[in-house]
Design a protein around this motif. Structure first.
Motif, mmCIF file in Angstrom:
data_model
loop_
_atom_site.group_PDB
_atom_site.id
_atom_site.type_symbol
_atom_site.label_atom_id
_atom_site.label_comp_id
_atom_site.label_asym_id
_atom_site.label_seq_id
_atom_site.Cartn_x
_atom_site.Cartn_y
_atom_site.Cartn_z
ATOM 1 N N ARG A 58 9.563 -26.043 -12.317
ATOM 2 C CA ARG A 58 10.747 -26.892 -12.323
ATOM 3 C C ARG A 58 11.382 -26.950 -10.937
ATOM 4 O O ARG A 58 11.767 -28.017 -10.448
ATOM 5 N N GLU A 59 11.468 -25.780 -10.296
ATOM 6 C CA GLU A 59 12.060 -25.742 -8.965
ATOM 7 C C GLU A 59 11.181 -26.452 -7.942
ATOM 8 O O GLU A 59 11.672 -27.083 -7.011
ATOM 9 N N ILE A 60 9.857 -26.344 -8.139
ATOM 10 C CA ILE A 60 8.945 -27.035 -7.218
ATOM 11 C C ILE A 60 9.145 -28.535 -7.295
ATOM 12 O O ILE A 60 9.176 -29.228 -6.264
ATOM 13 N N ALA A 61 9.292 -29.033 -8.527
ATOM 14 C CA ALA A 61 9.498 -30.475 -8.690
ATOM 15 C C ALA A 61 10.761 -30.925 -7.953
ATOM 16 O O ALA A 61 10.755 -31.944 -7.241
ATOM 17 N N ALA A 62 11.839 -30.156 -8.127
ATOM 18 C CA ALA A 62 13.083 -30.501 -7.429
ATOM 19 C C ALA A 62 12.906 -30.302 -5.924
ATOM 20 O O ALA A 62 13.378 -31.107 -5.110
ATOM 21 N N GLY A 63 12.227 -29.213 -5.557
ATOM 22 C CA GLY A 63 12.033 -28.925 -4.137
ATOM 23 C C GLY A 63 11.190 -29.975 -3.443
ATOM 24 O O GLY A 63 11.452 -30.343 -2.287
ATOM 25 N N VAL A 64 10.140 -30.452 -4.148
ATOM 26 C CA VAL A 64 9.281 -31.480 -3.552
ATOM 27 C C VAL A 64 10.093 -32.724 -3.227
ATOM 28 O O VAL A 64 9.934 -33.333 -2.162
ATOM 29 N N GLN A 65 10.971 -33.076 -4.159
ATOM 30 C CA GLN A 65 11.803 -34.264 -3.934
ATOM 31 C C GLN A 65 12.705 -34.081 -2.718
ATOM 32 O O GLN A 65 12.813 -34.968 -1.869
ATOM 33 N N LEU B 25 20.381 -32.471 5.677
ATOM 34 C CA LEU B 25 19.964 -31.489 4.684
ATOM 35 C C LEU B 25 21.118 -31.112 3.774
ATOM 36 O O LEU B 25 20.955 -30.958 2.556
ATOM 37 N N SER B 26 22.289 -30.941 4.322
ATOM 38 C CA SER B 26 23.462 -30.594 3.532
ATOM 39 C C SER B 26 23.755 -31.676 2.499
ATOM 40 O O SER B 26 24.077 -31.392 1.350
ATOM 41 N N LYS B 27 23.601 -32.921 2.903
ATOM 42 C CA LYS B 27 23.819 -34.023 1.966
ATOM 43 C C LYS B 27 22.782 -34.005 0.849
ATOM 44 O O LYS B 27 23.085 -34.262 -0.323
ATOM 45 N N LEU B 28 21.529 -33.647 1.211
ATOM 46 C CA LEU B 28 20.480 -33.575 0.202
ATOM 47 C C LEU B 28 20.740 -32.449 -0.790
ATOM 48 O O LEU B 28 20.502 -32.587 -1.990
ATOM 49 N N MET B 29 21.220 -31.320 -0.279
ATOM 50 C CA MET B 29 21.491 -30.175 -1.144
ATOM 51 C C MET B 29 22.608 -30.485 -2.128
ATOM 52 O O MET B 29 22.600 -29.990 -3.259
ATOM 53 N N LYS B 30 23.544 -31.286 -1.725
ATOM 54 C CA LYS B 30 24.638 -31.649 -2.620
ATOM 55 C C LYS B 30 24.143 -32.526 -3.769
ATOM 56 O O LYS B 30 24.766 -32.586 -4.825
ATOM 57 N N LYS B 31 23.017 -33.166 -3.545
ATOM 58 C CA LYS B 31 22.453 -34.009 -4.600
ATOM 59 C C LYS B 31 21.548 -33.220 -5.539
ATOM 60 O O LYS B 31 21.082 -33.736 -6.536
ATOM 61 N N LEU B 32 21.283 -31.929 -5.197
ATOM 62 C CA LEU B 32 20.298 -31.146 -5.919
ATOM 63 C C LEU B 32 20.779 -30.477 -7.199
ATOM 64 O O LEU B 32 19.976 -30.254 -8.087
ATOM 65 N N PRO B 33 22.045 -30.072 -7.369
ATOM 66 C CA PRO B 33 22.453 -29.207 -8.477
ATOM 67 C C PRO B 33 21.829 -29.587 -9.821
ATOM 68 O O PRO B 33 21.913 -30.723 -10.262
ATOM 69 N N GLU B 34 21.220 -28.585 -10.440
ATOM 70 C CA GLU B 34 20.547 -28.780 -11.715
ATOM 71 C C GLU B 34 21.552 -29.023 -12.831
ATOM 72 O O GLU B 34 21.278 -29.784 -13.768
ATOM 73 N N LEU B 35 22.695 -28.371 -12.752
ATOM 74 C CA LEU B 35 23.697 -28.509 -13.803
ATOM 75 C C LEU B 35 24.096 -29.960 -13.995
ATOM 76 O O LEU B 35 24.280 -30.429 -15.121
#
Length: 561
Positions: free
Chosen positions: A250-257, A362-372
């Protein structure tokens, strides 16, 4: 090996028999004294047969004259005559056995280097099948036969073929090591007990081996327990690996994106950085090319003037020299290049600025990542079912809160109601798709949350585990968080959650728990196989004298930004 049977055919002229042949075994032609096939067999008055030499020597040593088999006593020494019938049968048996042995030996394996050879074979040595600790010899299949058929030899101890049988002999007395000295913990012979080991505690090897075998049995039982524990640990580790793999996938899928976008951003930033540096380099090269072109033009003019001056200085035409001298005597007009130079462009800060820009991306991308944020879109409305609530539980009128009371209410005991543990189900059930809900656990010291299958046992003591149809996490002793995944898994949380989110993906077999305020994953059950309806499950645990009186509250979902 089965007992050998050989068919004998007798000459009617020699033996008066009604049949031409009979089927007999080696035991019937065996002398009970020498344990070998009869030689000159004689029959004594009681009817037993022996080799003539064997029974004669026996009576020479033992008195009175007794039968070694039945112990009948003869007060006068019987007259012995060779029984020709048995003698001829024994001779034919011996001949047939030798022929069979010769035939079978050709089928047996010849001893190879590193294999134990038969000690009785003459000429070509065959591979030994067993070694005898009494005879101190090794035997092939043919020569092993007497040890398998003769009663006296059957008592000998046979082992898998080994070399150096002499090593089983006492080096001091040249006797078989058949005893064990418990005092010195070593194998000894009989004569050793009268010399170096006199007065020691000595027992037969078999007796000591029995004791050792008992200890080995005990040790083996302990080892089996150790093996079982390790197998359980292996299964636990395999489950952990499976859970880890699901989480990793699951994390790989999100990480790949994210990294795909990051890679594109890096490549774009790299290209922009290269273009900026190359542009400055091109400008520097262009400026240098202009200066070089001017200098080359001036060099050409100066070389031309120098050539004219050289020609003029060699001229014999005095008039021409004097007339041309004024115009050639000075250098042609040129540019003053003293202060002119090419300065390399400054690249300081170029890479740093590019990296800073990349960090912002990268910071902007991380803000788009939260799984919740992704799972909150599956929020459902959940209310508590009073028909399932334990009699000590107090539910709010809107079905959104539950706490434990000290008074047990008198309620109808229907099959759906929990009667021992302070638990309650939601009214809603789910048998497909995804769903998510949030529960406030603020100010509580103990609680259980999760989902359970429709057909779980609701009566008596409950053991929370996936095997029993429960996928939950719990809090105990104010700060002890665990997930009962078979063996409970201890959870290390940075903060004590005040609101817990529960997410289920029915087809994926996933149950995840989140710290809503921290937007962090607490724990996930993965690889689950759901075949029944799932119900949200709640337990506020016991009141604990008011220490755990705060209710569990089903809260509306406020989607994280």
């Amino acid at each position: 090996m089965t007992k050998q049977h050989i068919t004998f055919t007798f000459n009617p002229q020699t033996v008066n028999m009604s049949a031409a042949s009979c089927l007999l075994t080696e035991d019937q032609f065996q002398c009970s004294i020498c344990l070998d096939v009869f030689t000159d067999p004689v029959t004594i008055p009681c009817g037993h047969n022996f080799c003539k030499t064997c029974i004669t020597k026996h009576w020479d040593i033992n008195a009175p004259y007794k039968c070694p088999n039945c112990n009948d006593i003869f007060y006068t020494k019987p007259k012995l005559q060779v029984n020709r019938f048995i003698s001829e049968m024994a001779a034919q048996f011996r001949q047939s056995a030798q022929q069979k042995a010769s035939s079978s030996s050709s089928e047996q394996q010849v001893s190879k280097p590193g294999e134990v050879p038969c000690d009785d074979c003459t000429g070509t040595k065959l591979k030994a099948l067993k070694s005898c600790l009494v005879c101190l010899a090794s035997y092939c299949e043919t020569h092993l036969e007497p040890h398998l058929t003769k009663s006296g030899l059957k008592r000998h101890q046979l082992i898998d073929p080994v070399e150096n049988l002499e090593g089983r002999m006492c080096t001091k007395h040249d006797k078989l090591l058949e005893l064990f000295c418990k005092t010195d913990q070593m194998c000894v012979c009989m004569l050793c007990t009268y010399s170096d080991h006199q007065g020691h505690s000595v027992v037969p090897l078999k007796e000591e081996c029995e004791g050792k075998k008992a200890k080995l049995g005990k040790t083996d039982a302990e080892i089996q327990q150790m093996i079982q524990k390790r197998r359980v640990k292996i299964e636990e580790m395999k489950r952990s690996v499976q859970l880890s793999k699901k989480d990793a996938d699951r994390e790989i899928a999100a990480g790949v994106q994210v990294f795909r976008a990051l890679k594109e951003s890096v490549e774009r930033s790299q290209a922009e950085l290269m273009d900026t540096i190359k542009e400055k380099q091109r400008e520097t090269e262009k400026q240098a090319e202009g200066f070089i072109k001017e200098l080359e033009q001036e060099i050409s003019e100066l070389e031309k003037r120098s050539s004219e001056m050289e020609q003029l200085s060699q001229s014999e035409d005095h008039l021409h020299l004097l007339q041309s001298f004024p115009s050639l005597n000075s250098a042609p007009p040129t540019k003053d290049w003293t202060g002119v130079s090419i300065r390399p462009p400054s690249y300081e800060g170029t890479v740093v600025r590019a990296v800073n820009q990349l960090e912002e991306t990268l910071s902007k991308l991380m803000k788009k990542l939260p799984e919740l944020k992704r799972v909150q879109q599956y929020a459902v409305d959940v209310t508590l079912d009073p028909d399932t609530a334990h009699p000590n539980l107090i539910l709010s009128d809107d079905g959104k809160q539950v706490k434990h009371g000290d008074v047990k209410k008198k309620l109808p005991d229907n099959p759906k109601r929990f009667d021992y543990c302070p638990c309650v189900f939601a009214k809603q059930s789910f048998s497909s798709g995804r769903f998510y809900y949030e529960v406030q656990v603020k100010e509580k010291t103990e609680w259980d949350l999760g989902v359970a299958t429709e057909l779980i046992n609701r009566k008596g003591e409950i053991k929370l585990s996936p095997q029993n149809g429960y996928w939950t996490i719990w809090l105990r002793n104010k700060n002890e968080y665990k997930a009962p995944a078979g063996p409970p898994v201890s959870l290390s949380l940075k903060h004590q959650p005040e609101k817990v989110g529960v997410f289920v993906d029915y087809e994926e077999g996933l149950v995840s728990f989140y710290d809503v305020d921290a937007a962090e994953l607490i724990y996930s059950f993965t690889g689950c196989c759901f075949t029944q309806k799932l119900y949200p499950y709640f337990s506020p645990s016991n009141n604990d004298g008011g220490k755990n009186s705060a209710p569990l509250i089903i809260s509306p979902v406020n989607h994280t930004e």
